[in-house]
Enzyme design. Sequence first.
Site, PDB file in Angstrom:
ATOM      1  N   GLU A   1       5.351  -6.475  -1.851  1.00 27.75           N
ATOM      2  CA  GLU A   1       4.701  -5.197  -1.500  1.00 27.75           C
ATOM      3  C   GLU A   1       5.729  -4.126  -1.089  1.00 27.75           C
ATOM      4  O   GLU A   1       6.857  -4.454  -0.688  1.00 27.75           O
ATOM      5  CB  GLU A   1       3.695  -5.398  -0.363  1.00 27.75           C
ATOM      6  CG  GLU A   1       4.323  -5.875   0.937  1.00 27.75           C
ATOM      7  CD  GLU A   1       3.418  -5.653   2.154  1.00 27.75           C
ATOM      8  OE1 GLU A   1       2.867  -4.548   2.301  1.00 27.75           O
ATOM      9  OE2 GLU A   1       3.301  -6.578   2.965  1.00 27.75           O
TER      10      GLU A   1
ATOM     11  N   LYS B   1      -0.142 -11.338  11.920  1.00 27.67           N
ATOM     12  CA  LYS B   1       0.304 -11.022  13.271  1.00 27.67           C
ATOM     13  C   LYS B   1      -0.792 -11.264  14.292  1.00 27.67           C
ATOM     14  O   LYS B   1      -1.981 -11.197  13.993  1.00 27.67           O
ATOM     15  CB  LYS B   1       0.743  -9.571  13.337  1.00 27.67           C
ATOM     16  CG  LYS B   1       1.972  -9.310  12.522  1.00 27.67           C
ATOM     17  CD  LYS B   1       2.667  -8.048  12.979  1.00 27.67           C
ATOM     18  CE  LYS B   1       3.861  -7.771  12.098  1.00 27.67           C
ATOM     19  NZ  LYS B   1       3.542  -6.809  11.031  1.00 27.67           N
TER      20      LYS B   1
HETATM   21  N1  PSU Z   1       0.412  -7.385   8.561  1.00 23.99           N
HETATM   22  C1  PSU Z   1       1.628  -7.448   9.077  1.00 23.99           C
HETATM   23  N2  PSU Z   1       2.536  -6.499   8.757  1.00 23.99           N
HETATM   24  C2  PSU Z   1       2.238  -5.492   7.888  1.00 23.99           C
HETATM   25  C3  PSU Z   1       0.956  -5.460   7.327  1.00 23.99           C
HETATM   26  C4  PSU Z   1       0.076  -6.412   7.691  1.00 23.99           C
HETATM   27  O1  PSU Z   1       1.918  -8.360   9.849  1.00 23.99           O
HETATM   28  O2  PSU Z   1       3.078  -4.653   7.603  1.00 23.99           O
HETATM   29  C5  PSU Z   1       0.624  -4.399   6.337  1.00 23.99           C
HETATM   30  C6  PSU Z   1       0.584  -5.017   4.939  1.00 23.99           C
HETATM   31  O3  PSU Z   1       0.998  -4.062   3.997  1.00 23.99           O
HETATM   32  C7  PSU Z   1      -0.881  -5.332   4.785  1.00 23.99           C
HETATM   33  C8  PSU Z   1      -1.503  -4.140   5.463  1.00 23.99           C
HETATM   34  O4  PSU Z   1      -1.299  -5.473   3.454  1.00 23.99           O
HETATM   35  O5  PSU Z   1      -0.675  -3.887   6.588  1.00 23.99           O
HETATM   36  C9  PSU Z   1      -2.926  -4.379   5.891  1.00 23.99           C
HETATM   37  O6  PSU Z   1      -3.445  -3.196   6.414  1.00 23.99           O
HETATM   38  P1  PSU Z   1      -4.994  -3.050   6.790  1.00 23.99           P
HETATM   39  O7  PSU Z   1      -5.209  -3.934   7.983  1.00 23.99           O
HETATM   40  O8  PSU Z   1      -5.179  -1.597   7.096  1.00 23.99           O
HETATM   41  O9  PSU Z   1      -5.761  -3.513   5.594  1.00 23.99           O
END
Ligand code: PSU
Length: 317
Positions: free
Chosen positions: A34, A168
């Site tokens: 990504e 996380k």
């Molecule tokens: N989880 C992490 N670090 C991140 C992300 C998620 O530990 O950087 C990022 C990734 O790009 C993931 C996105 O796909 O956040 C998910 O965001 P949302 O919860 O808004 O869908």
Amino acid sequence: MTPTTAPAHRAVPLAVSPEVADALHEGRPVVALESNVITHGLRYPDNAATARKVEQAVRAGGAVPATIAVEGGRIVVGMTDADIDRFASTPGIPKVSSRDLPVVLAEGRAGALTVASSVVAAELAGIPFFSSAGIGGVHRGAATTMDISSDLVQFTRSKVAVVCAGAKKILDLGLTLEYLETQCVPVVSYRSDDFPAFYCVSSGFRSPVRMDDEALIARAIENHWALGNPGGFLVTTPVRPQEAIDGAEVDAALTGAMAAAERDGVRGQAITKYLMRAVDAATDGRSSRANTAVLISTAEVGGRLAAAHARVRAAAS
Ligand code: PSU
Ligand code: MN
């Protein structure tokens, strides 16, 4: 006049790098990566250096890296070092998840892809493996906010195996596991008993399945698709213990950060970045260093598993 059959939809333009195209053509392993983690996860120039090390780690594992972004109305599959540096150093490139992709492509703008949109692109390009350290999940408090990452929804739709170090602790990892179970997404932990929590070795939750053999994991992934399942398959690999952060320390930092987020009215797409920065400040930058380490170690395992998967496919054909 005889009516002609119009195509159901126009193909999305993919700009696949020559190296990635060659590897796919020859059935060699490729790991999709990504770009949101480059633009929104870490700061410049650490983000650019980390993105390059992540690609080297995929190579060390035996696969070709394909970092994915959108620019100029096309999905770029296999960013060059210059692309990565430009994305890493240009402020304001938006985070693009699955539902944002059609809009950003139509507008011809640049966008950094999340896990969800990256697996969409990987499937279009014919790449069956993706790796990132942290996936999105069910947020704490989702019972009232309904904040569930579209990463999880996309795992039910795209046939791409996802290698990660869990998610996380800013998320509710128990509910995240429940969601994956409900949606029939297999979760296998490679050489560990617990579902990991990004820069913590364990989330405190036992993983549904432990598997230690790479070829066996590859066969299980192939079986998932042979059974007609439309979605993905999650494989977790924990951060190395010497690079991990203590779970209790992260919990303490998060408690304060979540209270501050509520006070400042931060929610939606902005919440992840806000909490990450707060945890980083509370751990004197150690969480950023652990973040970098786990991105790299996960990518190496992703490369190895993709290589094992390519061998299984070659043996079957
Ligand atoms: N989880 C992490 N670090 C991140 C992300 C998620 O530990 O950087 C990022 C990734 O790009 C993931 C996105 O796909 O956040 C998910 O965001 P949302 O919860 O808004 O869908
Ligand atoms: Mn969300």
